[in-house]
Scaffold this active site. Sequence first.
Site, PDB file in Angstrom:
ATOM      1  CG  PHE A  31      -1.999  -1.022   1.195  1.00  0.00           C
ATOM      2  CD1 PHE A  31      -1.747  -2.357   1.463  1.00  0.00           C
ATOM      3  CD2 PHE A  31      -3.301  -0.653   0.880  1.00  0.00           C
ATOM      4  CE1 PHE A  31      -2.758  -3.311   1.416  1.00  0.00           C
ATOM      5  CE2 PHE A  31      -4.328  -1.586   0.832  1.00  0.00           C
ATOM      6  CZ  PHE A  31      -4.049  -2.918   1.096  1.00  0.00           C
ATOM      7  CG  ASP A  32       3.585   1.557  -3.161  1.00  0.00           C
ATOM      8  OD1 ASP A  32       4.016   0.781  -2.279  1.00  0.00           O
ATOM      9  OD2 ASP A  32       3.772   1.363  -4.364  1.00  0.00           O
TER      10      ASP A  32
ATOM     11  CE1 TYR B  74       2.622   3.096  -8.621  1.00  0.00           C
ATOM     12  CE2 TYR B  74       4.102   3.347  -6.755  1.00  0.00           C
ATOM     13  CZ  TYR B  74       3.301   2.559  -7.541  1.00  0.00           C
ATOM     14  OH  TYR B  74       3.177   1.226  -7.280  1.00  0.00           O
TER      15      TYR B  74
ATOM     16  CE1 TYR C 243       6.620  -0.461 -11.588  1.00  0.00           C
ATOM     17  CE2 TYR C 243       4.899   0.996 -10.784  1.00  0.00           C
ATOM     18  CZ  TYR C 243       5.398   0.146 -11.752  1.00  0.00           C
ATOM     19  OH  TYR C 243       4.662  -0.091 -12.875  1.00  0.00           O
TER      20      TYR C 243
ATOM     21  CB  ALA D 141      11.440  -0.143  -3.025  1.00  0.00           C
TER      22      ALA D 141
END
Lengths: 666, 666
Positions: free
Chosen positions: A310-311, A397, A395, A393
């Site tokens: 759950f970023d 967005y 990835y 980390a």
Amino acid sequence: MYLPASAPDPHPLDPLHVGEVKVASTAILQHLGVTTKDVRFKVIDLYEPSKDETLKYIHHGAPAPDRRCRAYFHRLKSPILTIAIVNITKGVVENSYDAPDSQGPVDWVEYDLVHKACLSHPKVLEEVAKLKLPAGSRIENDPWSFGTDDHNERRRLFQCYMYLALSDDPQANHYSIPLPFAPIFDGHTLELIDLQRLPTGATDEIDEETQPWDPTSAVEYSADLLGPDSFRKDLKPLQVLQPQGPSFTIQGRHIQWQKWSFQLGWNMREGPVLHDIRYDGRSLFYRVSMSEMTVPYGDPRSPYHRKQAFDLGDSGFGLTSNSLSLGCDCLGHIAYFNGIRVTSSGDPVIMPNVVCMHEVDDGIGWKHTNFRNGQSSVVRDRQLVVQCTATVANYEYILAFVLDQAANLHVDVRATGIVSTMPIKKGVHVPWGTTVAPGVLAVNHQHLFCLRVNPSLDGRSNTVVYDDCIPVENEPQLDPFGCAFKVKQTQIQKPGGYDLDLTQNRTFKILNESKINCIANKPVGYKLHPVPSQMLMMGPSTFNLKRGIFTTKPIWVTKYRDHELWASGEFTNQSREDTGLAKWAARDENVKNDDVVLWHSFGVTHVTRTEDFPVMPTEKMMVSLKPVNFFDINPSNDVPRSNQNENKSTLHQNDSSCCSTRPSRI
Amino acid sequence: MYLPASAPDPHPLDPLHVGEVKVASTAILQHLGVTTKDVRFKVIDLYEPSKDETLKYIHHGAPAPDRRCRAYFHRLKSPILTIAIVNITKGVVENSYDAPDSQGPVDWVEYDLVHKACLSHPKVLEEVAKLKLPAGSRIENDPWSFGTDDHNERRRLFQCYMYLALSDDPQANHYSIPLPFAPIFDGHTLELIDLQRLPTGATDEIDEETQPWDPTSAVEYSADLLGPDSFRKDLKPLQVLQPQGPSFTIQGRHIQWQKWSFQLGWNMREGPVLHDIRYDGRSLFYRVSMSEMTVPYGDPRSPYHRKQAFDLGDSGFGLTSNSLSLGCDCLGHIAYFNGIRVTSSGDPVIMPNVVCMHEVDDGIGWKHTNFRNGQSSVVRDRQLVVQCTATVANYEYILAFVLDQAANLHVDVRATGIVSTMPIKKGVHVPWGTTVAPGVLAVNHQHLFCLRVNPSLDGRSNTVVYDDCIPVENEPQLDPFGCAFKVKQTQIQKPGGYDLDLTQNRTFKILNESKINCIANKPVGYKLHPVPSQMLMMGPSTFNLKRGIFTTKPIWVTKYRDHELWASGEFTNQSREDTGLAKWAARDENVKNDDVVLWHSFGVTHVTRTEDFPVMPTEKMMVSLKPVNFFDINPSNDVPRSNQNENKSTLHQNDSSCCSTRPSRI
């Protein structure tokens, strides 16, 4: 950087400033009667004032409500998270309580401690030794939030996925060489809980013994590692100039641009937030924010079954925001905004340039040519982009709020970065993902976002409806040729989750039923242009679903209550259930002609491709909110017509010298 | 402008050039044994050579096939359309035949004749007189293709929708004052067939007598009529500079840009067409084009039930393309391409600048930051845009093919212009649309497009498949926690129409099954990112549907045959049935591992809003074709990293002088 006494008071929705963080941490230490040595602060962030108070301040000149923050911290001797609400204006803790059953989000200090514990643990080193790595190689690890597969687990756990880097280049792509074990550490005690070995074949089975590394080269993205000859040579510079400066003005965090105004909020969890959004002085939205995002992976083999970040809730788009740099993350005339975070000892740290703002040209905004005489009016689609990029980390967005001159508000979400990679034996392929490089499996997964919109269209009482376009059928008297269709409106009267229906062009709208557009004879409104998406594939019995109900329906409606901001609830890290929409949407209360919240869940099911490696090209999603009978005419009818005097475009001369008298071969 | 003898030969897929048009019309007149006085030419356009011949030319250096064109014309004494195929290279008519049962597309001369006939007809003038219009007002009309509500109608009919302009300004918005009658003219004889009066109330009923005009003011978009005080003052110029020129090169109609190459075709019907599209030398698509677009209206009242334009087949995106102007329709460094059309007497006319091409920056293309050290790589998303804008009477379409550096091909469609308006009594509102100004009804309608893609992924034999993402259910041994999902692939083996399924993330892909990506162990492919849309609402018994089968399914697959380009068939004007996909998709033939065509139908259901008037802000739709295991890595991994040296962005200084030491209030 402390706020000088002469500076104007902050807006109630402004992010904390440096002085306020220190006031808050000091108040907490005093309240506990301890020193910085006894406590590790995780988060200190604005605790937004009540909407009642804020609206009185905004609309009626009432005094600003007291500034408050919410703090998350641990006493060092205890793993238990404490939450404190601090009145910063008064310098006192107003409320403080423990959450023994929940895990707070990750903080950088903790992340670093686990990271180092893993890299230095003798058992881990022993396992590494079995790989018989060449000299010059380097072990890395990404501590992952553990996820949930057991209702009784209460330890704070991290699973460290391990990788190999073949060089010391600061951008060496260790994700290109995943290693076949993943130690589990206790984030509080830093003890090794388990040294879990990873499946590398077609099934769940693990090799009997860790095998020496099967040498392979990494797929790199570092320009230094690739070398100058690896780059295409024919990309010419493209520059954006605003010789008279930008069209926006900034006063503190108050932005004005092309009839729009808003307060630019920011916090550790959500990153940028737009508050009190107005167009031409009329109120549109009280608050628009990205509320949550979860990434479940579709591989059943342990430990991958637990992978579900759950970023926002586990770490935060604010906490993980990049410091943006001029000429890289935006192009043109750029304004930057800082963020702020707290150190473990309660000191403020400025995070420079975590939000950028600039104007872009998005092509033609509208055009009409009178074909009788060839006379044309063209208005270009100038937009204001408020953007952040967050690195969680592996990835990335990119979240941008985009305003345009036709009074549309777009939320532009881009997914990029490096896909989460797992080791796989060369030549083995599994149904759970794509082999993106020899020995590298990128597991298929979903990214499901939830956008939160608290409207205030011409006032606080709004209604959510949906319109279906339905053919008139079997009414030959009315519709002799069968071409007619009607718009059927359904009002949402109770909180809950609702479905899209493309077959009926279902359109969710927010209306102010007490304000009628006299031309159309319809209530003023805004409609949602959603991103129609596959919802969560995991079923109701899974932790994946129980932890984030928002993933099951594209549309949610709830009644507004202060502080109900996060779709899956306050604490998502190792959560076992959803304490957000699962609760709020189940309340039996009125949402018609009331203060309502519209939530939109959307995303992608990412079936990975070789093209997604080493760094994936952005996958773009765009949600829009567009006026529908809110204005009497096209709001951009007053935009100056596009003209060469201002645009100063240049004409290309055809390269074909032999054809110079014959433009483009005609 | 005639092609000089020394110029290089045209590419077989190049549009006609001026000399060729004249060769063709001369050959036709000779063939018929008549002079220009006996014939009215409508269209002379490239008749593309067979794919076999063209591929031999492209790949094997075979001689260019003979140049041919297709001509549509009438003998003046007859309403019957004649089609001729002319071998331009040899200067002879190879084939010529009549189409007594079909109507050809509209041409400008005919349009003008009908327009004038309507404005000067005594009965029309008599009707106008009843309106008792003020001095200085001016009557206008838009002749509309008649549509179809009768299987036996064979006359060539136009329905002239009539309007009032209140000024002589060349951009006065007559669509703002629709008048309550619509004469029907025979396009061949120019006779008045009927002076149909329009319903202006809630029902089909017509007023007994045309009433004097109820004065109202027009909603204008003309800058001159609005006056300088009507415009917002705070829009600052934004300019795009390419100091080293663009990144593309143009040789004739051959374009190279960032590893892409293609032949830029163009014709009267489709406007720009991309041929022989390659990336890094590898073949991707043989031909990509917008094939058709239809606009059915949802109002059952006569004559509105007949309104269904086919804007490519009835007129053409090429024929109606605007001459684009520097600094208005594109921004930056712009190359233009001309089009060509034929006069009624067979002479060529150059249509200047009907296609523009330029580069844009679309934000971040990809990014990754190593959070351990903050080192970032950012690649911007540079795109090449090939664009036209077409004015079909009241309405505008913007069609752009957009290439990017990650080997994605996007088709960007924007709808703008002025909604079709009908008169309505003040105070009356009907369920068929929205009153967008007093007395002005904008009827709800659909815009349904069909994109045609003839792939050639690494060769001519391709297969269309779709992948569904499906949860693994009830397999506790394999998937103990219920998180797993699989990708289920279905091969399309027969031509036909196919459905999207968002609930399964259904993804249509084109594969070359004989070419395996060795890393992924999967065939190379491209996937379609569709625009999921409501399909046609009108049922199978309606002319709306029978005339355009493509509107009923989002995906169609057919086996390639030369000259099968237009989704609804060659002649759509007053068509009664579909002679395109309805026939081709019904053939029982192989489409697996074969030369296949993928068609995508998409669009919007436009429930009109006051904001759509006077000119509607662009409604944007984007279809994309993206590589999937076609390349071994991210194709844009070799794009130079974004840097300020080249981008030369400027830093905004905060406006809040009191806060100059306190960036953004933190």
